[in-house]
Motif scaffolding. Structure first.
Motif, PDB file in Angstrom:
ATOM      1  N   HIS A   7       0.883  -1.174   0.000  1.00  0.00           N
ATOM      2  CA  HIS A   7       0.000   0.000   0.000  1.00  0.00           C
ATOM      3  C   HIS A   7       0.916   1.217   0.000  1.00  0.00           C
ATOM      4  N   GLN A  57      -2.856 -11.490   1.255  1.00  0.00           N
ATOM      5  CA  GLN A  57      -3.833 -10.553   0.725  1.00  0.00           C
ATOM      6  C   GLN A  57      -4.929 -10.221   1.732  1.00  0.00           C
ATOM      7  N   ALA A  58      -5.253 -11.143   2.612  1.00  0.00           N
ATOM      8  CA  ALA A  58      -6.302 -10.882   3.602  1.00  0.00           C
ATOM      9  C   ALA A  58      -5.915  -9.709   4.499  1.00  0.00           C
ATOM     10  N   ASP A 115      -5.956  -6.483   2.415  1.00  0.00           N
ATOM     11  CA  ASP A 115      -7.340  -6.021   2.198  1.00  0.00           C
ATOM     12  C   ASP A 115      -7.908  -5.374   3.457  1.00  0.00           C
ATOM     13  N   GLU A 154      -6.364  -1.865   3.932  1.00  0.00           N
ATOM     14  CA  GLU A 154      -6.954  -0.876   3.019  1.00  0.00           C
ATOM     15  C   GLU A 154      -8.393  -0.537   3.410  1.00  0.00           C
ATOM     16  N   MET A 155      -9.132  -1.524   3.904  1.00  0.00           N
ATOM     17  CA  MET A 155     -10.502  -1.256   4.335  1.00  0.00           C
ATOM     18  C   MET A 155     -10.511  -0.341   5.563  1.00  0.00           C
ATOM     19  N   ASP A 174     -13.078 -12.354   1.063  1.00  0.00           N
ATOM     20  CA  ASP A 174     -11.760 -11.727   0.981  1.00  0.00           C
ATOM     21  C   ASP A 174     -10.960 -11.882   2.261  1.00  0.00           C
TER      22      ASP A 174
END
Length: 194
Positions: A49, A65-66, A69, A72-73, A142
């Motif tokens: 990021h 990736q979890a 994600d 970013e959330m 996700d």
């Protein structure tokens, strides 16, 4: 924007590392779980990021990736910055976090670093529509974490990367892999899937 980096760890510091990518050193901040497994001279790859502010460009790296994600959330929540989000993902797995949000469990979030009652309420309010139960199980698709031991995951990912597979392809296959496979079993599984 930088979204992925792969290279060798050149230097380590408390919150991350300098990653040497073809002779260019990138300072990457990482969550505490990832930091434990970094070794000088060892290969490493991260979902990245890129945070751009008027006074700095910061890179935040994640091994799966979890976690990426979730980070970013969290940044979509008003009042949660990159350092706060990194502190949160360092202390709770993506699956546990999504479960807490789906249950609207305020007490679970208040225990996280830098999260007071008001910010926990804001997180629950702003993310409740983004993280929903799926088929009666808490957590969104996700947010299925890789449950393999880190060393098997890392060794298999390194071998598959050397064969030319991308990090995204490898991560996608590992999400479908049975739990607790050895490095060799994981590589065989991934090759059959590819």
């Amino acid at each position: 924007m930088i979204g992925y980096l792969s290279g060798k760890v050149k230097f380590l510091f408390d919150e991350g590392c300098i990653l040497d990518v073809n002779g260019v050193g990138y300072k990457v901040s990482v969550d505490s779980t990832t930091r434990q497994f970094l070794k000088i001279g060892a290969p490493a790859e991260f979902f990245i990021h890129t945070s751009v502010r008027e006074d700095a460009i910061n890179l935040y790296g994640f091994k799966n990736q979890a976690t990426f994600d979730l980070f970013e959330m969290l940044l979509t929540v008003s009042g949660v910055g990159a350092k706060s989000a990194l502190g949160i993902v360092s202390k709770i797995s993506a699956a546990d976090f999504s479960s807490a949000v789906a249950r609207q469990d305020l007490s679970a979030l208040i225990k996280l670093p830098g999260v007071g009652k008001k910010s926990a309420q804001r997180i629950l309010l702003e993310l409740k529509e983004k993280i929903k139960p799926v088929d009666g199980n808490l957590g969104a698709e996700d947010f299925q974490p890789v449950t393999l031991p880190s060393n098997s995951f890392d060794e298999a990912a390194e071998a598959l990367s050397a064969l030319g597979y991308t990090s995204a392809e490898i991560s996608g296959v590992f999400k479908r892999a049975p739990k607790n496979l050895s490095t060799e079993q994981l590589i065989k599984f991934a090759l059959k899937e590819f």
